[in-house]
Design a protein around this motif. Structure first.
Motif, PDB file in Angstrom:
ATOM      1  N   LEU A   1       0.850  -1.185   0.000  1.00  0.00           N
ATOM      2  CA  LEU A   1       0.000   0.000   0.000  1.00  0.00           C
ATOM      3  C   LEU A   1       0.888   1.238   0.000  1.00  0.00           C
ATOM      4  CD1 LEU A   1      -2.734  -0.955   2.653  1.00  0.00           C
ATOM      5  CD2 LEU A   1      -2.859  -1.177   0.160  1.00  0.00           C
ATOM      6  N   ILE A   2       0.564   2.220  -0.824  1.00  0.00           N
ATOM      7  CA  ILE A   2       1.417   3.406  -0.953  1.00  0.00           C
ATOM      8  C   ILE A   2       0.583   4.680  -0.908  1.00  0.00           C
ATOM      9  CG2 ILE A   2       3.297   2.235  -2.169  1.00  0.00           C
ATOM     10  CD1 ILE A   2       2.116   3.159  -4.805  1.00  0.00           C
ATOM     11  N   SER A   3       1.263   5.783  -0.626  1.00  0.00           N
ATOM     12  CA  SER A   3       0.631   7.095  -0.476  1.00  0.00           C
ATOM     13  C   SER A   3       0.301   7.726  -1.825  1.00  0.00           C
ATOM     14  CB  SER A   3       1.593   8.021   0.272  1.00  0.00           C
ATOM     15  OG  SER A   3       2.745   8.253  -0.533  1.00  0.00           O
ATOM     16  N   ASP A   4      -0.380   8.867  -1.778  1.00  0.00           N
ATOM     17  CA  ASP A   4      -0.670   9.636  -2.990  1.00  0.00           C
ATOM     18  C   ASP A   4       0.611   9.940  -3.767  1.00  0.00           C
ATOM     19  OD1 ASP A   4      -3.344   9.680  -2.332  1.00  0.00           O
ATOM     20  OD2 ASP A   4      -3.504  11.867  -2.215  1.00  0.00           O
ATOM     21  N   LEU A   5       1.623  10.427  -3.063  1.00  0.00           N
ATOM     22  CA  LEU A   5       2.859  10.834  -3.731  1.00  0.00           C
ATOM     23  C   LEU A   5       3.518   9.647  -4.422  1.00  0.00           C
ATOM     24  CD1 LEU A   5       4.968  12.952  -4.421  1.00  0.00           C
ATOM     25  CD2 LEU A   5       6.049  12.535  -2.195  1.00  0.00           C
ATOM     26  N   ARG A   6       3.587   8.525  -3.755  1.00  0.00           N
ATOM     27  CA  ARG A   6       4.218   7.349  -4.370  1.00  0.00           C
ATOM     28  C   ARG A   6       3.344   6.771  -5.490  1.00  0.00           C
ATOM     29  NH1 ARG A   6       8.774   5.591  -1.578  1.00  0.00           N
ATOM     30  NH2 ARG A   6       9.040   6.653   0.429  1.00  0.00           N
ATOM     31  N   ALA A   7       2.031   6.858  -5.325  1.00  0.00           N
ATOM     32  CA  ALA A   7       1.145   6.395  -6.391  1.00  0.00           C
ATOM     33  C   ALA A   7       1.331   7.247  -7.642  1.00  0.00           C
ATOM     34  CB  ALA A   7      -0.303   6.444  -5.919  1.00  0.00           C
ATOM     35  N   ALA A   8       1.371   8.564  -7.456  1.00  0.00           N
ATOM     36  CA  ALA A   8       1.581   9.463  -8.591  1.00  0.00           C
ATOM     37  C   ALA A   8       2.929   9.207  -9.253  1.00  0.00           C
ATOM     38  CB  ALA A   8       1.491  10.917  -8.122  1.00  0.00           C
ATOM     39  N   THR A   9       3.959   8.996  -8.441  1.00  0.00           N
ATOM     40  CA  THR A   9       5.295   8.749  -8.971  1.00  0.00           C
ATOM     41  C   THR A   9       5.346   7.442  -9.754  1.00  0.00           C
ATOM     42  OG1 THR A   9       6.235   9.958  -7.093  1.00  0.00           O
ATOM     43  CG2 THR A   9       7.743   8.587  -8.367  1.00  0.00           C
ATOM     44  N   LEU A  10       4.654   6.436  -9.268  1.00  0.00           N
ATOM     45  CA  LEU A  10       4.604   5.165  -9.992  1.00  0.00           C
ATOM     46  C   LEU A  10       3.950   5.362 -11.371  1.00  0.00           C
ATOM     47  CD1 LEU A  10       3.573   1.765  -8.402  1.00  0.00           C
ATOM     48  CD2 LEU A  10       2.905   2.361 -10.715  1.00  0.00           C
ATOM     49  N   LEU A  11       2.943   6.240 -11.417  1.00  0.00           N
ATOM     50  CA  LEU A  11       2.275   6.546 -12.682  1.00  0.00           C
ATOM     51  C   LEU A  11       3.062   7.550 -13.519  1.00  0.00           C
ATOM     52  CD1 LEU A  11      -1.403   6.869 -11.365  1.00  0.00           C
ATOM     53  CD2 LEU A  11      -0.421   4.938 -12.611  1.00  0.00           C
ATOM     54  N   GLN A  12       4.156   8.071 -12.928  1.00  0.00           N
ATOM     55  CA  GLN A  12       5.036   9.032 -13.596  1.00  0.00           C
ATOM     56  C   GLN A  12       4.353  10.370 -13.857  1.00  0.00           C
ATOM     57  OE1 GLN A  12       7.690   7.609 -16.675  1.00  0.00           O
ATOM     58  NE2 GLN A  12       7.478   5.486 -16.025  1.00  0.00           N
ATOM     59  N   ILE A  13       3.519  10.794 -12.889  1.00  0.00           N
ATOM     60  CA  ILE A  13       2.930  12.125 -12.953  1.00  0.00           C
ATOM     61  C   ILE A  13       3.123  12.809 -11.604  1.00  0.00           C
ATOM     62  CG2 ILE A  13       1.221  11.522 -14.708  1.00  0.00           C
ATOM     63  CD1 ILE A  13      -0.849  11.200 -12.545  1.00  0.00           C
ATOM     64  N   GLY A  14       2.969  14.125 -11.565  1.00  0.00           N
ATOM     65  CA  GLY A  14       3.095  14.869 -10.326  1.00  0.00           C
ATOM     66  C   GLY A  14       1.912  14.639  -9.410  1.00  0.00           C
ATOM     67  N   VAL A  15       2.136  14.787  -8.106  1.00  0.00           N
ATOM     68  CA  VAL A  15       1.072  14.472  -7.154  1.00  0.00           C
ATOM     69  C   VAL A  15      -0.080  15.470  -7.247  1.00  0.00           C
ATOM     70  CG1 VAL A  15       2.085  15.779  -5.217  1.00  0.00           C
ATOM     71  CG2 VAL A  15       0.606  13.798  -4.760  1.00  0.00           C
ATOM     72  N   THR A  16       0.206  16.734  -7.558  1.00  0.00           N
ATOM     73  CA  THR A  16      -0.872  17.716  -7.701  1.00  0.00           C
ATOM     74  C   THR A  16      -1.770  17.345  -8.872  1.00  0.00           C
ATOM     75  OG1 THR A  16       0.495  19.471  -6.760  1.00  0.00           O
ATOM     76  CG2 THR A  16      -1.411  20.139  -8.067  1.00  0.00           C
ATOM     77  N   GLN A  17      -1.147  16.965  -9.977  1.00  0.00           N
ATOM     78  CA  GLN A  17      -1.933  16.557 -11.134  1.00  0.00           C
ATOM     79  C   GLN A  17      -2.694  15.264 -10.855  1.00  0.00           C
ATOM     80  OE1 GLN A  17       0.245  15.888 -14.880  1.00  0.00           O
ATOM     81  NE2 GLN A  17      -1.373  17.055 -15.884  1.00  0.00           N
ATOM     82  N   PHE A  18      -2.072  14.360 -10.123  1.00  0.00           N
ATOM     83  CA  PHE A  18      -2.720  13.113  -9.719  1.00  0.00           C
ATOM     84  C   PHE A  18      -4.018  13.409  -8.980  1.00  0.00           C
ATOM     85  CE2 PHE A  18      -3.184   9.921  -6.268  1.00  0.00           C
ATOM     86  CZ  PHE A  18      -3.284   8.755  -7.002  1.00  0.00           C
ATOM     87  N   ARG A  19      -3.970  14.321  -8.025  1.00  0.00           N
ATOM     88  CA  ARG A  19      -5.161  14.661  -7.247  1.00  0.00           C
ATOM     89  C   ARG A  19      -6.188  15.404  -8.087  1.00  0.00           C
ATOM     90  NH1 ARG A  19      -1.314  16.293  -2.171  1.00  0.00           N
ATOM     91  NH2 ARG A  19      -1.225  14.213  -1.198  1.00  0.00           N
ATOM     92  N   ASP A  20      -5.718  16.258  -9.002  1.00  0.00           N
ATOM     93  CA  ASP A  20      -6.641  16.970  -9.886  1.00  0.00           C
ATOM     94  C   ASP A  20      -7.396  15.986 -10.787  1.00  0.00           C
ATOM     95  OD1 ASP A  20      -5.882  19.385  -8.817  1.00  0.00           O
ATOM     96  OD2 ASP A  20      -4.489  19.887 -10.441  1.00  0.00           O
ATOM     97  N   ILE A  21      -6.691  14.996 -11.288  1.00  0.00           N
ATOM     98  CA  ILE A  21      -7.323  13.985 -12.141  1.00  0.00           C
ATOM     99  C   ILE A  21      -8.430  13.271 -11.375  1.00  0.00           C
ATOM    100  CG2 ILE A  21      -6.943  11.741 -13.254  1.00  0.00           C
ATOM    101  CD1 ILE A  21      -4.142  12.805 -14.048  1.00  0.00           C
ATOM    102  N   LEU A  22      -8.150  12.896 -10.128  1.00  0.00           N
ATOM    103  CA  LEU A  22      -9.122  12.142  -9.331  1.00  0.00           C
ATOM    104  C   LEU A  22     -10.372  12.959  -9.011  1.00  0.00           C
ATOM    105  CD1 LEU A  22      -6.677  10.327  -6.892  1.00  0.00           C
ATOM    106  CD2 LEU A  22      -8.034   9.273  -8.710  1.00  0.00           C
TER     107      LEU A  22
END
Length: 377
Positions: A218-239
């Protein structure tokens, strides 16, 4: 057997008269609450409880107790230990948690990001609830439900069907389920003899104190975004975009099992890895991986999605174990922090930060110590 439909919370406090608001809030969450002063607790109370919530500070001069030190728990930590041993003696199971507003005082120099799980582990507790923040009915309800769901460990026969806790973790039935189970097993969950011997306590503490605070399956927002190769702010905006197919596919990887609310959102690593693999299969095979992902992200999201510029991005932490950014692997050094699980992702810090900050420098892995000495040369 304790019914998970109406979990019981035993609150041990020296001033039960001021717990009315607290118990009313828990009642709204469907919890049955029993409040006792220390000398009033009975074996029946413990046998019925799913959670034993012990206050930290007691006004012992106002309470009847023996004068001999061996029979006098000096504070809530000591009393919690006594309750834990009685639970063992009674062959019953309940989560034992401490309620306190003095976490900073108790934790002293423990890293801030993980001080609650580390302090709980050092004190023989299942968890610690901080008054004014995490000491709320929602978290108590989650602990009660999680504990009630550990009933299989009370019978040795049922343990054989535990299956890495797939049902307890609410692991979805997906093409990546088997990969997730393999990642769970790598973390050596106590699900056999030790779990049965402790009536499930070992499993609960493994999850709350070793899995939730550290990156593994299980991983955090930041690590999830990094695994997807996108920034965490953009990751949250997408969601936040309910119309985005990309958001819907990512959301299927959100952890929704027991105790999800004790920490910030966690994501199934196996699910995200599977998503990346699927998107690369769907993409133009002539494109480099970053461009291929950007192309598929944009198609699914309905707008441009910028991928990280790093060739090999890694998440960095500070001296308090808090994730503080993403950097290129070559610009980082490996760390060996105290109590960091061997099964967790390897922790990194920027070379420059490790060179400038003594607390970080002290954690640098032996093999990388020569690299921080050369920064700026």
């Amino acid at each position: 057997m304790k019914s998970p439909a109406s979990p019981v919370v035993l609150v041990i406090d020296d001033e039960p008269e001021i717990q009315q608001g607290y118990t009313a809030a828990m009642g709204l969450k469907g919890l049955k609450v029993v409040v006792r002063r220390p000398h009033e607790v009975t074996a029946e109370d413990l046998e019925q409880a799913n959670v034993v919530a012990v206050d930290y500070v007691f006004k012992w001069p106002d309470l009847p107790h023996p004068e001999q030190l061996a029979y006098w728990p000096v504070d809530g930590l000591a009393l919690a230990a006594v309750m834990s041993r009685h639970l063992t003696r009674l062959h019953t199971r309940a989560s034992v948690v401490l309620r306190t507003g003095a976490v900073v005082e108790l934790a002293q120099d423990l890293p801030k990001q993980v001080r609650v799980p580390l302090l709980a582990a050092q004190s023989g507790l299942d968890w610690i609830l901080e008054k004014g923040s995490t000491d709320n009915a929602g978290n108590i309800r989650q602990l009660a439900d999680a504990t009630a769901a550990l009933e299989p460990f009370l019978t040795q026969e049922a343990v054989f069907g535990w299956n890495e806790g797939s049902e307890w973790l609410s692991l979805p039935s997906t093409p990546w389920q088997e990969a997730a189970l393999a990642e769970i097993q790598v973390c050596r969950p106590p699900e056999h003899v030790v779990a049965s011997y402790t009536s499930g306590s070992a499993w609960l503490r493994w999850f709350t104190q070793r899995v939730l605070p550290f990156p593994s399956f299980l991983i955090s927002d930041l690590r999830a975004a990094t695994l997807l190769q996108i920034g965490v702010t953009q990751f949250r905006d997408i969601l936040e975009n309910a119309d985005s197919d990309l958001a819907r596919r990512i959301s299927k990887c959100l952890y929704r099992g027991h105790l999800f609310g004790l920490v910030e959102p966690r994501w199934w690593r196996a699910g995200l890895e599977n998503l990346v693999d699927d998107l690369l299969v769907e993409a133009d095979p002539t494109l480099p991986v970053p461009e291929a992902l950007a192309q598929r992200y944009a198609a699914l999201h309905g707008g441009p999605v910028e991928v990280l510029p790093h060739e090999r991005p890694v998440v960095t932490i500070d001296a308090d174990y808090k994730e503080d950014g993403v950097a290129e692997f070559e610009d980082c050094v490996r760390l060996a922090p105290d109590s960091w699980p061997v099964f967790a992702d390897e922790p990194y810090a920027l070379r420059e930060d490790a060179s400038d900050l003594p607390d970080l420098a002290a954690m640098v892995s032996r093999g990388d110590r020569g690299r921080i000495a050369s920064v700026g040369m």
